[in-house]
Design a protein around this motif. Structure first.
Motif, PDB file in Angstrom:
ATOM      1  N   MET A   1       0.846  -1.189   0.000  1.00 50.92           N
ATOM      2  CA  MET A   1       0.000   0.000   0.000  1.00 50.92           C
ATOM      3  C   MET A   1       0.887   1.246   0.000  1.00 50.92           C
ATOM      4  SD  MET A   1      -2.955   1.159   2.738  1.00 50.92           S
ATOM      5  CE  MET A   1      -3.765  -0.435   2.632  1.00 50.92           C
ATOM      6  N   LEU A   2       0.543   2.237  -0.809  1.00 50.90           N
ATOM      7  CA  LEU A   2       1.317   3.469  -0.865  1.00 50.90           C
ATOM      8  C   LEU A   2       1.102   4.287   0.400  1.00 50.90           C
ATOM      9  CD1 LEU A   2       0.646   4.474  -4.582  1.00 50.90           C
ATOM     10  CD2 LEU A   2       2.699   3.404  -3.628  1.00 50.90           C
ATOM     11  N   ASN A   3       2.109   5.119   0.739  1.00 50.70           N
ATOM     12  CA  ASN A   3       2.045   5.830   1.998  1.00 50.70           C
ATOM     13  C   ASN A   3       0.853   6.793   2.066  1.00 50.70           C
ATOM     14  OD1 ASN A   3       3.524   5.980   4.540  1.00 50.70           O
ATOM     15  ND2 ASN A   3       3.704   8.148   4.072  1.00 50.70           N
ATOM     16  N   HIS A   4       0.533   7.465   0.940  1.00 53.52           N
ATOM     17  CA  HIS A   4      -0.603   8.400   1.003  1.00 53.52           C
ATOM     18  C   HIS A   4      -1.916   7.665   1.231  1.00 53.52           C
ATOM     19  CE1 HIS A   4      -0.916   7.391  -3.347  1.00 53.52           C
ATOM     20  NE2 HIS A   4      -2.193   7.662  -3.170  1.00 53.52           N
ATOM     21  N   GLU A   5      -1.984   6.412   0.788  1.00 58.10           N
ATOM     22  CA  GLU A   5      -3.187   5.612   1.037  1.00 58.10           C
ATOM     23  C   GLU A   5      -3.261   5.207   2.513  1.00 58.10           C
ATOM     24  OE1 GLU A   5      -2.594   2.420  -1.679  1.00 58.10           O
ATOM     25  OE2 GLU A   5      -3.391   3.522  -3.402  1.00 58.10           O
ATOM     26  N   ILE A   6      -2.121   4.851   3.089  1.00 51.78           N
ATOM     27  CA  ILE A   6      -2.073   4.535   4.519  1.00 51.78           C
ATOM     28  C   ILE A   6      -2.491   5.754   5.332  1.00 51.78           C
ATOM     29  CG2 ILE A   6      -0.526   3.932   6.431  1.00 51.78           C
ATOM     30  CD1 ILE A   6       1.132   2.317   4.390  1.00 51.78           C
ATOM     31  N   ASN A   7      -1.973   6.923   4.954  1.00 55.12           N
ATOM     32  CA  ASN A   7      -2.282   8.162   5.680  1.00 55.12           C
ATOM     33  C   ASN A   7      -3.772   8.484   5.610  1.00 55.12           C
ATOM     34  OD1 ASN A   7       0.474   8.219   5.959  1.00 55.12           O
ATOM     35  ND2 ASN A   7       0.786  10.062   4.742  1.00 55.12           N
ATOM     36  N   ARG A   8      -4.341   8.357   4.418  1.00 52.67           N
ATOM     37  CA  ARG A   8      -5.762   8.666   4.263  1.00 52.67           C
ATOM     38  C   ARG A   8      -6.624   7.726   5.097  1.00 52.67           C
ATOM     39  NH1 ARG A   8      -6.032   8.341  -0.862  1.00 52.67           N
ATOM     40  NH2 ARG A   8      -6.822   6.212  -1.022  1.00 52.67           N
ATOM     41  N   ALA A   9      -6.313   6.431   5.050  1.00 51.84           N
ATOM     42  CA  ALA A   9      -7.089   5.459   5.820  1.00 51.84           C
ATOM     43  C   ALA A   9      -6.953   5.708   7.325  1.00 51.84           C
ATOM     44  CB  ALA A   9      -6.630   4.043   5.467  1.00 51.84           C
ATOM     45  N   PHE A  10      -5.753   6.087   7.765  1.00 55.30           N
ATOM     46  CA  PHE A  10      -5.529   6.356   9.188  1.00 55.30           C
ATOM     47  C   PHE A  10      -6.340   7.575   9.638  1.00 55.30           C
ATOM     48  CE2 PHE A  10      -2.322   7.975  12.510  1.00 55.30           C
ATOM     49  CZ  PHE A  10      -2.861   7.189  13.514  1.00 55.30           C
ATOM     50  N   LYS A  11      -6.334   8.616   8.838  1.00 56.28           N
ATOM     51  CA  LYS A  11      -7.090   9.815   9.193  1.00 56.28           C
ATOM     52  C   LYS A  11      -8.581   9.518   9.243  1.00 56.28           C
ATOM     53  CE  LYS A  11      -7.284  14.755   8.142  1.00 56.28           C
ATOM     54  NZ  LYS A  11      -6.745  15.827   7.259  1.00 56.28           N
ATOM     55  N   GLN A  12      -9.062   8.746   8.293  1.00 57.03           N
ATOM     56  CA  GLN A  12     -10.478   8.379   8.288  1.00 57.03           C
ATOM     57  C   GLN A  12     -10.814   7.516   9.493  1.00 57.03           C
ATOM     58  OE1 GLN A  12     -10.852   6.537   4.440  1.00 57.03           O
ATOM     59  NE2 GLN A  12     -11.191   8.481   3.376  1.00 57.03           N
ATOM     60  N   ARG A  13      -9.924   6.594   9.831  1.00 54.47           N
ATOM     61  CA  ARG A  13     -10.157   5.731  11.000  1.00 54.47           C
ATOM     62  C   ARG A  13     -10.219   6.552  12.277  1.00 54.47           C
ATOM     63  NH1 ARG A  13     -10.879   4.202  15.134  1.00 54.47           N
ATOM     64  NH2 ARG A  13     -10.249   2.286  16.233  1.00 54.47           N
ATOM     65  N   LEU A  14      -9.357   7.540  12.391  1.00 50.35           N
ATOM     66  CA  LEU A  14      -9.321   8.376  13.588  1.00 50.35           C
ATOM     67  C   LEU A  14     -10.621   9.160  13.745  1.00 50.35           C
ATOM     68  CD1 LEU A  14      -7.161   8.936  15.787  1.00 50.35           C
ATOM     69  CD2 LEU A  14      -6.575  10.999  14.516  1.00 50.35           C
ATOM     70  N   GLN A  15     -11.236   9.513  12.639  1.00 45.94           N
ATOM     71  CA  GLN A  15     -12.456  10.321  12.675  1.00 45.94           C
ATOM     72  C   GLN A  15     -13.692   9.531  13.056  1.00 45.94           C
ATOM     73  OE1 GLN A  15     -12.230  11.972   8.717  1.00 45.94           O
ATOM     74  NE2 GLN A  15     -10.938  13.687   9.357  1.00 45.94           N
ATOM     75  N   THR A  16     -13.574   8.198  13.178  1.00 45.96           N
ATOM     76  CA  THR A  16     -14.730   7.390  13.563  1.00 45.96           C
ATOM     77  C   THR A  16     -15.079   7.566  15.030  1.00 45.96           C
ATOM     78  OG1 THR A  16     -13.419   5.421  14.173  1.00 45.96           O
ATOM     79  CG2 THR A  16     -14.091   5.650  11.850  1.00 45.96           C
ATOM     80  N   GLY A  17     -14.118   8.019  15.831  1.00 46.96           N
ATOM     81  CA  GLY A  17     -14.373   8.234  17.255  1.00 46.96           C
ATOM     82  C   GLY A  17     -13.973   7.074  18.134  1.00 46.96           C
ATOM     83  N   LYS A  18     -13.839   5.881  17.583  1.00 51.40           N
ATOM     84  CA  LYS A  18     -13.420   4.728  18.382  1.00 51.40           C
ATOM     85  C   LYS A  18     -11.935   4.848  18.678  1.00 51.40           C
ATOM     86  CE  LYS A  18     -13.191  -0.321  18.339  1.00 51.40           C
ATOM     87  NZ  LYS A  18     -13.402  -1.552  17.528  1.00 51.40           N
ATOM     88  N   PRO A  19     -11.515   4.712  19.954  1.00 49.52           N
ATOM     89  CA  PRO A  19     -10.100   4.933  20.282  1.00 49.52           C
ATOM     90  C   PRO A  19      -9.183   3.887  19.667  1.00 49.52           C
ATOM     91  CG  PRO A  19     -11.262   4.044  22.174  1.00 49.52           C
ATOM     92  CD  PRO A  19     -12.316   4.365  21.147  1.00 49.52           C
ATOM     93  N   ILE A  20      -7.979   4.322  19.361  1.00 52.48           N
ATOM     94  CA  ILE A  20      -6.949   3.452  18.810  1.00 52.48           C
ATOM     95  C   ILE A  20      -5.887   3.224  19.876  1.00 52.48           C
ATOM     96  CG2 ILE A  20      -5.125   3.260  17.080  1.00 52.48           C
ATOM     97  CD1 ILE A  20      -6.832   5.055  15.267  1.00 52.48           C
ATOM     98  N   LEU A  21      -5.640   1.967  20.204  1.00 52.33           N
ATOM     99  CA  LEU A  21      -4.586   1.597  21.146  1.00 52.33           C
ATOM    100  C   LEU A  21      -3.290   1.453  20.349  1.00 52.33           C
ATOM    101  CD1 LEU A  21      -3.959   0.782  24.098  1.00 52.33           C
ATOM    102  CD2 LEU A  21      -4.525  -1.576  23.461  1.00 52.33           C
ATOM    103  N   MET A  22      -2.298   2.280  20.676  1.00 48.64           N
ATOM    104  CA  MET A  22      -1.103   2.396  19.834  1.00 48.64           C
ATOM    105  C   MET A  22       0.166   2.143  20.647  1.00 48.64           C
ATOM    106  SD  MET A  22      -0.019   5.628  17.405  1.00 48.64           S
ATOM    107  CE  MET A  22       0.039   6.805  18.782  1.00 48.64           C
ATOM    108  N   PRO A  23       0.832   1.012  20.410  1.00 56.75           N
ATOM    109  CA  PRO A  23       2.116   0.781  21.078  1.00 56.75           C
ATOM    110  C   PRO A  23       3.253   1.495  20.353  1.00 56.75           C
ATOM    111  CG  PRO A  23       1.047  -1.278  20.375  1.00 56.75           C
ATOM    112  CD  PRO A  23       0.395  -0.158  19.657  1.00 56.75           C
ATOM    113  N   GLY A  24       4.322   1.721  21.084  1.00 56.18           N
ATOM    114  CA  GLY A  24       5.516   2.298  20.499  1.00 56.18           C
ATOM    115  C   GLY A  24       6.498   1.221  20.061  1.00 56.18           C
TER     116      GLY A  24
END
Length: 290
Positions: A1-24
């Motif tokens: 997957m191209l990076n701009h596609e990953i970025n777009r999907a991530f931004k859309q996912r964040l806007q759903t309101g459901k929290p994302i658990l993110m490890p480092g």
């Protein structure tokens, strides 16, 4: 997957309101483990990178080139969105512009900038100092202007809770939102009440909460934090702390017994090869064999 596609999907996912658990992750192997366990995003921790790459504390010792190199390596290892800790941007607004351009090319999906003075410190250390508000705001404006992919998100962090108090931290986060930050991050709230107040005071903008095992912020469950209104729940260095503990356990046993086999506290040889996708490289080798 191209990076701009990953970025777009991530931004859309964040806007759903459901929290994302993110490890480092401090390196590409940790990112592979995080993806394999089906987390939704990975965070390149400046503290983790400093600890792992240099064996030094998080006190501003890594530079942009090193962070970009590790961002690129992690991007090659995973298709997860990468939130990159860029410390304080490595200088003034013009340096921040260069930082954003560099990390976007390296594969970042979001870049985090903070308002600390140089040299910066871990958000849960004492002795932090923040720059004047207008200087901090100039960093965020430069970051917003610098991105070339509109879906690359800017995370604006403030450490003012430790230096100027809780209300000043909220005021700074609000100002960063005015400047175009996509996500704000009030570092190191010190009570459940303070944590509850952050999303309500900054309503409408996604909020990141950083949970440090042994740090200053109370540890709460992801469902409770989601109900408070946090969008990103960050455990920046759980994998690193677990790795240190695991190394100590295994190496102590090796030292005591003088031997180690697969009955010890280690992943199997086959599991290690699976995590680094050896089967993929075997397939590629066969495909291109002369």
């Amino acid at each position: 997957m191209l990076n701009h596609e990953i970025n777009r999907a991530f931004k859309q996912r964040l806007q759903t309101g459901k929290p994302i658990l993110m490890p480092g992750a401090a390196n590409a192997l940790a990112a592979r483990v995080i993806e394999d366990l089906e987390f939704e995003a990975v965070y390149l921790s400046g503290a983790g990178l400093t600890n792992t790459y240099l064996g030094m504390p998080d006190m501003g010792f890594v530079n942009l080139t090193e962070i970009a190199q590790h961002t690129s390596t992690i991007r090659d290892a995973t298709e997860l969105p990468i939130v990159v800790d860029a410390d304080n941007g490595f200088g003034n607004a013009l340096n921040v512009r260069h930082t954003i351009r560099t990390l976007e090319r390296a594969g970042a999906s979001a870049v985090q900038l903070e308002d600390q003075k140089t040299p910066k410190r871990c958000g849960h250390f004492s002795g932090k100092e923040v720059v004047p508000l207008e200087e901090a705001r100039s960093r965020i404006r430069a970051a917003v202007d610098a991105r070339q992919d509109e879906n690359l998100m800017i995370v604006a962090r403030t450490d003012a809770r430790a230096t100027d108090g809780y209300n000043e931290a909220l005021d700074r986060a609000s100002a960063f939102i005015e400047d175009g930050a996509d996500i704000t991050f009030v570092e190191a709230p010190q009570s459940v009440e303070e944590m509850q107040g952050i999303p309500s005071a900054l309503n409408g903008t996604p909020q990141l909460v950083n949970l440090v095992v042994g740090g200053k912020t109370p540890i709460l469950g992801a469902p409770e934090l989601g109900e408070m209104g946090f969008s990103l729940i960050l455990y920046a260095n759980v994998a690193l702390q677990a790795a240190v503990y695991g190394m100590q356990m295994a190496l102590n046993q090796l030292k005591e017994n003088g031997r180690m086999d697969e009955g010890g506290p280690v992943a199997s040889f086959m599991e290690r090869q699976r995590m680094v996708r050896k089967d993929l490289f075997d397939e590629l080798e066969n495909r291109y064999a002369i």
